[in-house]
Design a protein around this motif. Structure first.
Motif, PDB file in Angstrom:
ATOM      1  N   THR A 159      65.969  17.512  53.592  1.00 55.39           N
ATOM      2  CA  THR A 159      65.715  18.716  52.793  1.00 55.39           C
ATOM      3  C   THR A 159      64.668  18.408  51.724  1.00 55.39           C
ATOM      4  O   THR A 159      64.517  17.267  51.294  1.00 55.39           O
ATOM      5  N   GLY A 160      63.965  19.459  51.286  1.00 55.49           N
ATOM      6  CA  GLY A 160      63.012  19.302  50.198  1.00 55.49           C
ATOM      7  C   GLY A 160      61.690  18.682  50.626  1.00 55.49           C
ATOM      8  O   GLY A 160      61.371  18.573  51.807  1.00 55.49           O
ATOM      9  N   VAL A 161      60.949  18.269  49.605  1.00 57.24           N
ATOM     10  CA  VAL A 161      59.632  17.656  49.805  1.00 57.24           C
ATOM     11  C   VAL A 161      59.608  16.326  49.069  1.00 57.24           C
ATOM     12  O   VAL A 161      60.055  16.237  47.914  1.00 57.24           O
ATOM     13  N   VAL A 162      59.110  15.287  49.714  1.00 52.40           N
ATOM     14  CA  VAL A 162      59.024  13.963  49.088  1.00 52.40           C
ATOM     15  C   VAL A 162      57.611  13.435  49.220  1.00 52.40           C
ATOM     16  O   VAL A 162      56.809  13.938  50.024  1.00 52.40           O
ATOM     17  N   LYS A 163      57.318  12.398  48.461  1.00 50.91           N
ATOM     18  CA  LYS A 163      56.063  11.673  48.619  1.00 50.91           C
ATOM     19  C   LYS A 163      56.419  10.212  48.849  1.00 50.91           C
ATOM     20  O   LYS A 163      57.150   9.603  48.055  1.00 50.91           O
ATOM     21  N   LEU A 164      55.949   9.691  49.964  1.00 51.76           N
ATOM     22  CA  LEU A 164      56.197   8.293  50.322  1.00 51.76           C
ATOM     23  C   LEU A 164      55.032   7.446  49.846  1.00 51.76           C
ATOM     24  O   LEU A 164      53.894   7.631  50.278  1.00 51.76           O
ATOM     25  N   TYR A 165      55.330   6.518  48.931  1.00 54.42           N
ATOM     26  CA  TYR A 165      54.328   5.571  48.433  1.00 54.42           C
ATOM     27  C   TYR A 165      54.551   4.229  49.139  1.00 54.42           C
ATOM     28  O   TYR A 165      55.688   3.753  49.238  1.00 54.42           O
ATOM     29  N   THR A 166      53.472   3.624  49.619  1.00 56.78           N
ATOM     30  CA  THR A 166      53.564   2.306  50.229  1.00 56.78           C
ATOM     31  C   THR A 166      52.463   1.409  49.676  1.00 56.78           C
ATOM     32  O   THR A 166      51.466   1.885  49.141  1.00 56.78           O
ATOM     33  N   GLU A 167      52.680   0.127  49.829  1.00 58.06           N
ATOM     34  CA  GLU A 167      51.807  -0.875  49.231  1.00 58.06           C
ATOM     35  C   GLU A 167      50.399  -0.871  49.821  1.00 58.06           C
ATOM     36  O   GLU A 167      49.426  -1.136  49.125  1.00 58.06           O
ATOM     37  N   PHE A 168      50.280  -0.551  51.114  1.00 63.30           N
ATOM     38  CA  PHE A 168      48.992  -0.686  51.788  1.00 63.30           C
ATOM     39  C   PHE A 168      48.391   0.626  52.272  1.00 63.30           C
ATOM     40  O   PHE A 168      47.332   0.621  52.896  1.00 63.30           O
ATOM     41  N   TYR A 181      58.112   5.461  60.012  1.00 57.58           N
ATOM     42  CA  TYR A 181      58.665   4.176  60.439  1.00 57.58           C
ATOM     43  C   TYR A 181      57.721   3.105  59.915  1.00 57.58           C
ATOM     44  O   TYR A 181      56.515   3.170  60.152  1.00 57.58           O
ATOM     45  N   TYR A 182      58.269   2.120  59.194  1.00 58.49           N
ATOM     46  CA  TYR A 182      57.384   1.164  58.539  1.00 58.49           C
ATOM     47  C   TYR A 182      58.054  -0.191  58.343  1.00 58.49           C
ATOM     48  O   TYR A 182      59.287  -0.328  58.443  1.00 58.49           O
ATOM     49  N   ASP A 183      57.232  -1.160  58.069  1.00 63.14           N
ATOM     50  CA  ASP A 183      57.673  -2.514  57.754  1.00 63.14           C
ATOM     51  C   ASP A 183      58.291  -2.501  56.363  1.00 63.14           C
ATOM     52  O   ASP A 183      57.610  -2.237  55.369  1.00 63.14           O
ATOM     53  N   ALA A 184      59.591  -2.799  56.276  1.00 59.83           N
ATOM     54  CA  ALA A 184      60.280  -2.712  54.993  1.00 59.83           C
ATOM     55  C   ALA A 184      59.913  -3.840  54.037  1.00 59.83           C
ATOM     56  O   ALA A 184      60.214  -3.770  52.842  1.00 59.83           O
ATOM     57  N   ALA A 185      59.238  -4.897  54.542  1.00 62.46           N
ATOM     58  CA  ALA A 185      58.772  -5.962  53.661  1.00 62.46           C
ATOM     59  C   ALA A 185      57.549  -5.501  52.866  1.00 62.46           C
ATOM     60  O   ALA A 185      57.193  -6.113  51.857  1.00 62.46           O
ATOM     61  N   MET A 186      56.923  -4.430  53.316  1.00 61.64           N
ATOM     62  CA  MET A 186      55.828  -3.810  52.571  1.00 61.64           C
ATOM     63  C   MET A 186      56.425  -2.976  51.452  1.00 61.64           C
ATOM     64  O   MET A 186      57.383  -2.223  51.646  1.00 61.64           O
ATOM     65  N   GLY A 187      55.910  -3.114  50.251  1.00 57.63           N
ATOM     66  CA  GLY A 187      56.439  -2.355  49.125  1.00 57.63           C
ATOM     67  C   GLY A 187      56.446  -0.865  49.418  1.00 57.63           C
ATOM     68  O   GLY A 187      55.485  -0.327  49.970  1.00 57.63           O
ATOM     69  N   HIS A 188      57.544  -0.179  49.059  1.00 56.77           N
ATOM     70  CA  HIS A 188      57.649   1.252  49.330  1.00 56.77           C
ATOM     71  C   HIS A 188      58.587   1.923  48.324  1.00 56.77           C
ATOM     72  O   HIS A 188      59.562   1.325  47.882  1.00 56.77           O
ATOM     73  N   ASN A 189      58.273   3.135  47.979  1.00 55.82           N
ATOM     74  CA  ASN A 189      59.104   3.970  47.098  1.00 55.82           C
ATOM     75  C   ASN A 189      58.963   5.423  47.531  1.00 55.82           C
ATOM     76  O   ASN A 189      57.934   5.812  48.100  1.00 55.82           O
TER      77      ASN A 189
END
Length: 207
Positions: A159-168, A181-189
């Motif tokens: 639900t709702g709207v999000v913004k996915l921030y990643t390191e690269f 779907y992403y590598d979880a060792a890469m920084g993400h918020n």
């Protein structure tokens, strides 16, 4: 039959009448492995199979050779076929495990930025960690740096709207039905962009 130990080898008859010998396998150890993979006690497994607890204990300890009727009961109780009792699963994985988590019955784990609800808590030794999250954060400043951990991760917006921030990568705005779907060792918020807290489903690999 040969003079081999009956608990180490079994001959399986096919519907055609043809017979084949399965790989040597300790039936008692196999039954114990299947039971423990389901996190069942000896008593619970015996009840599921309609056998006496003492009978199942003797089978697991190689103290008795079960009749075909007992084998059928074991297979039904473990929700597998009789041949599967004598076949090692690929990669030592056992089929048939299942748990159900009803709505809002997951284990709650709140943080400053997310409110997690852990799912499938009833299963041990999982290969994946599924959880639903309410996204409280509204900006990157609310995080104490990047979130990063081992494994890979799948995220689905409920639900709702999000913004996915990643390191690269550049930030990505995501709406209901979008996934990543992403590598979880890469920084993400993840931050919520909608007026109400957005909710997402996360599945993280544990291997």
């Amino acid at each position: 039959m040969t003079g081999r130990d009956p608990k180490s080898l079994i001959t399986i008859a096919r519907a055609t009448g043809e017979e084949r010998e399965a790989e040597p396998l300790d039936l008692g150890a196999r039954v114990r492995e299947l039971r423990k993979a389901r996190d069942w006690t000896l008593e619970h497994a015996a009840n599921q199979a309609g056998l006496a607890r003492s009978t199942l204990s003797k089978i697991e300890n190689g103290q008795m050779s079960p009749t075909y009727e007992a084998l059928k009961k074991l297979a039904v109780g473990l929700q597998i076929s009789v041949p599967q009792l004598f076949t090692q699963p690929q990669r030592d994985q056992v089929n048939g495990r299942m748990t159900v988590t009803k709505l809002n019955e997951g284990s709650a784990q709140a943080t400053a930025t997310y409110e997690h609800e852990l799912l499938a808590e009833g299963l041990r030794r999982k290969q994946m960690l599924p959880y639903r999250a309410r996204v409280r954060a509204r900006s990157m400043e609310e995080f104490d740096g990047w979130v990063r951990h081992d494994g890979e991760e799948f995220m689905y917006v409920l639900t709702g709207v999000v913004k996915l921030y990643t390191e690269f990568y550049e930030p990505v705005e995501m709406r209901r039905g979008d996934s990543a779907y992403y590598d979880a060792a890469m920084g993400h918020n993840v931050v919520s962009m909608s007026q109400e807290d957005a909710t997402i489903l996360w599945v993280t690999s544990l291997s």
